[in-house]
Scaffold this motif. Sequence first.
Motif, PDB file in Angstrom:
ATOM      1  N   SER A 159       0.827  -1.201   0.000  1.00 10.65           N
ATOM      2  CA  SER A 159       0.000   0.000   0.000  1.00 10.65           C
ATOM      3  C   SER A 159       0.865   1.256   0.000  1.00 10.65           C
ATOM      4  O   SER A 159       0.595   2.215  -0.735  1.00 10.65           O
ATOM      5  CB  SER A 159      -0.922  -0.012   1.212  1.00 10.65           C
ATOM      6  OG  SER A 159      -1.682   1.158   1.255  1.00 10.65           O
ATOM      7  N   PHE A 171      -6.530   0.955  -7.869  1.00 13.50           N
ATOM      8  CA  PHE A 171      -5.178   1.404  -8.185  1.00 13.50           C
ATOM      9  C   PHE A 171      -5.073   1.764  -9.665  1.00 13.50           C
ATOM     10  O   PHE A 171      -4.452   2.766 -10.018  1.00 13.50           O
ATOM     11  CB  PHE A 171      -4.142   0.318  -7.829  1.00 13.50           C
ATOM     12  CG  PHE A 171      -2.741   0.696  -8.218  1.00 13.50           C
ATOM     13  CD1 PHE A 171      -2.018   1.603  -7.460  1.00 13.50           C
ATOM     14  CD2 PHE A 171      -2.154   0.161  -9.345  1.00 13.50           C
ATOM     15  CE1 PHE A 171      -0.731   1.970  -7.824  1.00 13.50           C
ATOM     16  CE2 PHE A 171      -0.870   0.515  -9.715  1.00 13.50           C
ATOM     17  CZ  PHE A 171      -0.155   1.428  -8.954  1.00 13.50           C
ATOM     18  N   ASP A 174      -5.992  -4.735  -9.078  1.00 16.71           N
ATOM     19  CA  ASP A 174      -6.593  -3.723  -8.202  1.00 16.71           C
ATOM     20  C   ASP A 174      -7.215  -2.610  -9.056  1.00 16.71           C
ATOM     21  O   ASP A 174      -6.521  -1.680  -9.469  1.00 16.71           O
ATOM     22  CB  ASP A 174      -5.504  -3.163  -7.283  1.00 16.71           C
ATOM     23  CG  ASP A 174      -6.019  -2.150  -6.275  1.00 16.71           C
ATOM     24  OD1 ASP A 174      -7.177  -1.707  -6.394  1.00 16.71           O
ATOM     25  OD2 ASP A 174      -5.248  -1.800  -5.369  1.00 16.71           O
ATOM     26  N   LYS A 202       2.441   1.635  -3.407  1.00 11.46           N
ATOM     27  CA  LYS A 202       1.457   2.117  -4.377  1.00 11.46           C
ATOM     28  C   LYS A 202       1.266   3.625  -4.233  1.00 11.46           C
ATOM     29  O   LYS A 202       1.230   4.350  -5.233  1.00 11.46           O
ATOM     30  CB  LYS A 202       0.106   1.406  -4.193  1.00 11.46           C
ATOM     31  CG  LYS A 202       0.097  -0.020  -4.687  1.00 11.46           C
ATOM     32  CD  LYS A 202      -1.261  -0.651  -4.435  1.00 11.46           C
ATOM     33  CE  LYS A 202      -1.312  -2.096  -4.888  1.00 11.46           C
ATOM     34  NZ  LYS A 202      -2.630  -2.718  -4.654  1.00 11.46           N
ATOM     35  N   THR A 203       1.148   4.095  -3.002  1.00 18.50           N
ATOM     36  CA  THR A 203       0.953   5.520  -2.754  1.00 18.50           C
ATOM     37  C   THR A 203       2.142   6.323  -3.256  1.00 18.50           C
ATOM     38  O   THR A 203       1.973   7.344  -3.934  1.00 18.50           O
ATOM     39  CB  THR A 203       0.735   5.781  -1.246  1.00 18.50           C
ATOM     40  OG1 THR A 203      -0.405   5.025  -0.822  1.00 18.50           O
ATOM     41  CG2 THR A 203       0.516   7.258  -0.967  1.00 18.50           C
ATOM     42  N   SER A 222      -4.036   5.320 -10.924  1.00 19.09           N
ATOM     43  CA  SER A 222      -2.856   5.388 -11.772  1.00 19.09           C
ATOM     44  C   SER A 222      -3.153   6.196 -13.034  1.00 19.09           C
ATOM     45  O   SER A 222      -2.365   7.058 -13.428  1.00 19.09           O
ATOM     46  CB  SER A 222      -2.402   3.974 -12.127  1.00 19.09           C
ATOM     47  OG  SER A 222      -1.333   4.017 -13.023  1.00 19.09           O
ATOM     48  N   TRP A 240      -0.364  -4.892 -10.273  1.00 17.59           N
ATOM     49  CA  TRP A 240      -1.266  -4.140  -9.403  1.00 17.59           C
ATOM     50  C   TRP A 240      -2.411  -3.545 -10.213  1.00 17.59           C
ATOM     51  O   TRP A 240      -3.554  -3.544  -9.771  1.00 17.59           O
ATOM     52  CB  TRP A 240      -0.521  -3.026  -8.678  1.00 17.59           C
ATOM     53  CG  TRP A 240       0.488  -3.501  -7.678  1.00 17.59           C
ATOM     54  CD1 TRP A 240       0.577  -4.742  -7.120  1.00 17.59           C
ATOM     55  CD2 TRP A 240       1.556  -2.746  -7.116  1.00 17.59           C
ATOM     56  NE1 TRP A 240       1.637  -4.794  -6.247  1.00 17.59           N
ATOM     57  CE2 TRP A 240       2.259  -3.582  -6.225  1.00 17.59           C
ATOM     58  CE3 TRP A 240       2.008  -1.438  -7.286  1.00 17.59           C
ATOM     59  CZ2 TRP A 240       3.376  -3.157  -5.499  1.00 17.59           C
ATOM     60  CZ3 TRP A 240       3.115  -1.013  -6.569  1.00 17.59           C
ATOM     61  CH2 TRP A 240       3.782  -1.864  -5.682  1.00 17.59           C
TER      62      TRP A 240
END
Length: 67
Positions: free
Chosen positions: A10, A50, A47, A13-14, A54, A43
């Motif tokens: 997580s 996400f 997800d 990803k952030t 993105s 991802w």
Amino acid sequence: MDDTIEKRQSKSKTLLLEQLKKTPIVQIACEKTAVGRASYYRWRKEDPVFAQRSDEALSEGNLFVND
């Protein structure tokens, strides 16, 4: 143990999304955040939230670069 992996993922990803806003090039953003391109694309596939974020980050980054 899964909890730790999820937290790390997580956070990664952030960081990656923030980097994409600054540099809307997937390979460079991945290199700067130490995330493999394969992970990024996995991802995106696994997800949907996400993937949407993105796309938004890339669009925002492209607007920033074009200014």
